[in-house]
Design a protein around this motif. Structure first.
Motif, PDB file in Angstrom:
ATOM      1  N   LEU A 250       0.618  -1.160   0.038  1.00  0.00           N
ATOM      2  CA  LEU A 250      -0.065  -0.070   0.035  1.00  0.00           C
ATOM      3  C   LEU A 250       0.906   1.159   0.089  1.00  0.00           C
ATOM      4  O   LEU A 250       0.450   2.188  -0.876  1.00  0.00           O
ATOM      5  N   THR A 251       1.987   1.258   0.741  1.00  0.00           N
ATOM      6  CA  THR A 251       2.965   2.441   0.596  1.00  0.00           C
ATOM      7  C   THR A 251       3.553   2.564  -0.722  1.00  0.00           C
ATOM      8  O   THR A 251       3.615   3.753  -1.010  1.00  0.00           O
ATOM      9  N   LEU A 252       3.903   1.533  -1.442  1.00  0.00           N
ATOM     10  CA  LEU A 252       4.466   1.390  -2.517  1.00  0.00           C
ATOM     11  C   LEU A 252       3.330   2.452  -3.336  1.00  0.00           C
ATOM     12  O   LEU A 252       3.634   3.266  -4.434  1.00  0.00           O
ATOM     13  N   LEU A 253       2.009   1.957  -3.423  1.00  0.00           N
ATOM     14  CA  LEU A 253       1.056   2.335  -4.480  1.00  0.00           C
ATOM     15  C   LEU A 253       0.634   3.832  -4.194  1.00  0.00           C
ATOM     16  O   LEU A 253       0.470   4.596  -5.101  1.00  0.00           O
ATOM     17  N   ALA A 254       0.766   4.164  -2.842  1.00  0.00           N
ATOM     18  CA  ALA A 254       0.080   5.454  -2.329  1.00  0.00           C
ATOM     19  C   ALA A 254       1.286   6.287  -2.831  1.00  0.00           C
ATOM     20  O   ALA A 254       1.118   7.471  -3.612  1.00  0.00           O
ATOM     21  N   MET A 255       2.762   6.224  -2.738  1.00  0.00           N
ATOM     22  CA  MET A 255       3.610   7.040  -3.149  1.00  0.00           C
ATOM     23  C   MET A 255       3.796   7.026  -4.773  1.00  0.00           C
ATOM     24  O   MET A 255       4.193   8.113  -5.429  1.00  0.00           O
ATOM     25  N   LEU A 256       3.446   5.849  -5.538  1.00  0.00           N
ATOM     26  CA  LEU A 256       3.312   5.868  -6.847  1.00  0.00           C
ATOM     27  C   LEU A 256       2.627   6.850  -7.354  1.00  0.00           C
ATOM     28  O   LEU A 256       2.933   7.678  -8.392  1.00  0.00           O
ATOM     29  N   GLY A 257       1.548   6.930  -6.847  1.00  0.00           N
ATOM     30  CA  GLY A 257       0.443   7.885  -7.284  1.00  0.00           C
ATOM     31  C   GLY A 257       0.841   9.391  -6.940  1.00  0.00           C
ATOM     32  O   GLY A 257       0.379  10.071  -7.639  1.00  0.00           O
ATOM     33  N   LEU A 258       1.352   9.439  -5.726  1.00  0.00           N
ATOM     34  CA  LEU A 258       1.715  10.924  -5.410  1.00  0.00           C
ATOM     35  C   LEU A 258       2.589  11.375  -6.557  1.00  0.00           C
ATOM     36  O   LEU A 258       2.745  12.452  -7.229  1.00  0.00           O
ATOM     37  N   GLY A 259       3.856  10.478  -6.767  1.00  0.00           N
ATOM     38  CA  GLY A 259       4.752  10.678  -7.736  1.00  0.00           C
ATOM     39  C   GLY A 259       4.327  10.885  -9.096  1.00  0.00           C
ATOM     40  O   GLY A 259       4.807  12.035  -9.775  1.00  0.00           O
ATOM     41  N   ALA A 260       3.522  10.273  -9.620  1.00  0.00           N
ATOM     42  CA  ALA A 260       3.053  10.347 -10.796  1.00  0.00           C
ATOM     43  C   ALA A 260       2.048  11.565 -10.784  1.00  0.00           C
ATOM     44  O   ALA A 260       1.988  12.248 -12.107  1.00  0.00           O
TER      45      ALA A 260
END
Length: 425
Positions: A250-260
């Motif tokens: 979930l952390t990986l997906l949250a930060m992927l969304g924020l970076g994108a």
């Protein structure tokens, strides 16, 4: 595990808690952790806006393409070092104690920032940025691990929110500090400038602040072993029912969304909405301020009735709506609303996921939080890179793809919440 009344009133060893608080909080230990987190993120935020100017004036790069290339690569080197070293430092803090690792991290970070201001060739610049990332990786997860050992459930949740707020405030303050210092008028010829002149002063000031925080850590953070509780006992909270692997994903997906989203916002605001650089910068400021406000509210009034599944799912839902709203924004205020939604969602997720990882990790706080820091860096870097590459081919498709991923993650979090509580209901 949720922040609900049953958790907040769970069993705890009052005598042990009072002893721990007496040895830490009264000595300013947690305030020192806030300062350490703030200064590391201040350093990252300080470098970002001034780096192209530093490459131009100090390293004498004249081509715009060359400056852009090395700005991106130097930022990537820092993130890659953070990804590689955070788990190592976190695990070391479990074995050696938090204080020693924090001191090494702050000292190395200060020297790396100072070294970057002194460098006059590109290979040394890359080395200094890599070292800065490697030593910053010793501060971020270890400060969280140390905070996790200060007291019970409510205090731990609030401390993680305050640490996230300190990180957000540092990142937000960095560009303002570097912009002010770099704008100081030059009174000497460039060839006679000490440390590269005003262009390099932000790095020197950040190094000095990190050195000052090192002294405070040395004075106020206790130098005892990492485990504060007797053998066989961990913190007085009930362990999280979320699996650690799921929380890291979930952390990986949250930060992927924020970076994108950050990259998409830059491109969308400029190319489709036609905003000037000032308004684009204002949107980024709005995002950071919303995150900061949410984190402060969390720290002062942690939710007691909503489960972690509801909060995680709702936060991902806010991010998804914000991402999907951005390509349909036709003016500044439309983008403002989309940015606010994403900032609110990520402002909830960042401290909440760190808190849940801490609850799930038992005595291996440093190792688990180090892995989370590494995956957060990887996710943000992957999101930024992927959005930049995909935006060229299909901007709308990129937004929809990201939004669908976040919607699915939100639905999964809601469903997982019901599966996790089923045995005890």
């Amino acid at each position: 595990m949720s922040l609900d009344p049953s958790l907040l009133s769970g069993p705890r060893d009052d005598k042990s808690d009072r002893s721990i608080r007496g040895r830490t909080n009264s000595n300013g230990g947690f305030t020192t952790l806030l300062a350490a987190t703030f200064v590391v993120f201040l350093g990252y935020g300080t470098v970002l806006p001034i780096l192209p100017l530093f490459l131009d004036r100090v390293l004498s790069m004249t081509g715009a393409d060359e400056v852009a290339l090395h700005t991106g690569l130097l930022t990537g080197v820092y993130t890659l070092a953070l990804f590689g070293f955070a788990p190592l430092w976190g695990g070391a803090s479990d074995r050696l104690g938090r204080r020693a690792v924090l001191l090494w991290g702050l000292a190395g970070f200060a020297l790396a920032m100072l070294g970057f201001s002194l460098t006059r060739n590109l290979p040394l610049a890359y080395g200094a940025r890599a070292l800065a990332g490697a030593f910053a990786a010793a501060v971020i997860p270890v400060a969280q691990a140390q905070a996790a050992e200060y007291g019970g459930a409510v205090l731990r949740a609030r401390r993680f929110a305050w640490l996230s707020a300190a990180a957000t405030l540092g990142f937000l303050s960095g560009p303002m500090l570097s912009g002010w210092l770099a704008s100081i008028p030059m009174v000497m010829p460039q060839a006679e400038m000490v440390l590269g002149g005003p262009v390099a002063w932000p790095f020197v000031v950040t190094a000095g602040l990190a050195g000052a925080v090192w002294l405070v850590v040395y004075r106020h953070v206790p130098g005892r072993p990492a485990r504060l509780y007797p053998a066989g006992r961990h913190a007085p909270e009930v362990a999280s029912t979320w699996p650690t692997g799921g929380l890291l994903t979930l952390t990986l997906l949250a930060m992927l969304g924020l970076g994108a989203f950050e990259v998409g916002l830059s491109l969308q605001a400029r190319q489709s909405i036609g905003l000037d650089p000032f308004r684009i910068g204002l949107l980024f400021t709005v995002c950071s301020l919303v995150m900061l406000v949410v984190q402060i509210l969390w720290s002062t009034h942690p939710p007691k009735r909503l489960s972690s599944g509801h909060l995680i799912g709702g936060a991902f839902l806010l991010m998804a709506v914000g991402v999907l709203g951005l390509p349909y924004a036709t003016n500044f205020w439309g983008a403002f609303v989309a940015v606010g939604l994403l900032g609110a969602g990520s402002g909830v997720l960042i401290p909440l996921l760190a808190y849940q990882v801490s609850l799930a990790s038992g005595s291996a706080q440093g190792a688990a939080l180090g892995k989370q820091t590494a995956l957060a860096s990887l996710g943000q870097a992957a999101g930024s890179t992927g959005a930049g590459l995909l935006f060229v081919g299909s901007a709308l498709g990129t937004y929809w793809g990201l939004a669908i991923l976040l919607f699915i993650t939100a639905a999964t979090a809601f469903c997982a919440r019901h599966r996790l509580i089923a045995p005890s209901s």
